[in-house]
Design an enzyme around this catalytic site. Structure first.
Site, PDB file in Angstrom:
ATOM      1  N   ASP A  85       5.401   0.840   4.724  1.00 46.87           N
ATOM      2  CA  ASP A  85       5.721   0.392   6.080  1.00 46.87           C
ATOM      3  C   ASP A  85       6.471  -0.925   6.071  1.00 46.87           C
ATOM      4  OD1 ASP A  85       3.383  -1.896   7.219  1.00 46.87           O
ATOM      5  OD2 ASP A  85       3.269  -1.020   5.233  1.00 46.87           O
ATOM      6  N   ASP A 108      -2.137  -0.640   3.785  1.00 50.02           N
ATOM      7  CA  ASP A 108      -2.119  -1.297   5.099  1.00 50.02           C
ATOM      8  C   ASP A 108      -0.812  -1.026   5.835  1.00 50.02           C
ATOM      9  OD1 ASP A 108      -4.669  -2.755   4.974  1.00 50.02           O
ATOM     10  OD2 ASP A 108      -3.737  -3.759   3.273  1.00 50.02           O
ATOM     11  N   ASP A 112       1.469   3.066   0.010  1.00 48.13           N
ATOM     12  CA  ASP A 112       0.955   1.763   0.371  1.00 48.13           C
ATOM     13  C   ASP A 112      -0.265   2.038   1.249  1.00 48.13           C
ATOM     14  OD1 ASP A 112       0.892  -1.075   0.953  1.00 48.13           O
ATOM     15  OD2 ASP A 112       1.761  -0.566   2.898  1.00 48.13           O
TER      16      ASP A 112
END
Length: 203
Positions: free
Chosen positions: A173, A19, A17
């Protein structure tokens, strides 16, 4: 003591991922939303932001409309938020443990980025944190019909990498991203165990 981020021995490809995983963009995204939404009477809190981690801007505005009974135009406000975000992109920092891992395995294992962000801004992010030369494959929100937690983003990454989903390790995250990785039948690693998250502080 911070745990060391490691590759699963069974992994034959790595998917990241962007961001909050490779780039610490979360404070920049948070303040972009907060600054835009104040005009609509929404007090955008770190808790609210955390609950929507990984959701593209347009869908986030739709969810906020449902939650607060507002009638914001999702496309218009989503793009306003992205413009506000872009103004402050230069303030983002790399998430070092994850960036170091990507650099360590560059050329050793095939790698891709799967993000809920827009393509242009995603590549700009990669450039700011010095990773644009390390990745050729990036699957942004424009390239999928169903955002995370649907597995389409990561399945498309695997397809472009030419590997089976079961041998891909995903680094994420957000809970929605982990759900997407698991739904794709991939190995998943939550990276927030490996660095400190600071959302609400001024950038």
């Amino acid at each position: 003591m911070v745990k060391k981020l490691e590759i699963n021995p069974a992994a034959k490809a790595l998917i990241f991922d962007l961001d909050g995983t490779l780039a610490d963009t979360m404070p920049v995204h948070f303040w972009a939303y907060k600054n835009i939404l104040v005009d609509y009477g929404i007090d955008f809190t770190p808790e609210l932001f955390a609950a929507m981690a990984g959701v593209p801007a347009v869908q986030t505005i739709q969810l906020l409309n449902e939650k607060f009974g507002t009638r914001m135009n999702p496309e218009k406000i989503g793009h306003l938020k992205e413009a506000e975000y872009e103004k402050n992109m230069h303030k983002m920092k790399p998430i070092q443990p994850v960036v170091d891992l990507a650099k360590q395995y560059y050329g050793k294992l095939p790698m891709a980025v799967g993000t809920g962000g827009y393509k242009r801004l995603a590549w700009k992010t990669m450039e700011i944190i010095g990773l644009d030369k390390y990745f050729e494959i990036l699957v942004p929100s424009e390239d999928v019909k169903h955002p995370k937690p649907h597995p389409e983003t990561f399945l498309k990454c695997a397809e472009l990498l030419g590997v089976q989903p079961g041998v891909c390790q995903v680094f994420e995250d957000g809970e929605l991203g982990i759900q997407a990785a698991n739904a794709a039948g991939m190995m998943s690693t939550l990276v927030t165990d490996f660095y400190e998250v600071t959302i609400g502080e001024e950038i």
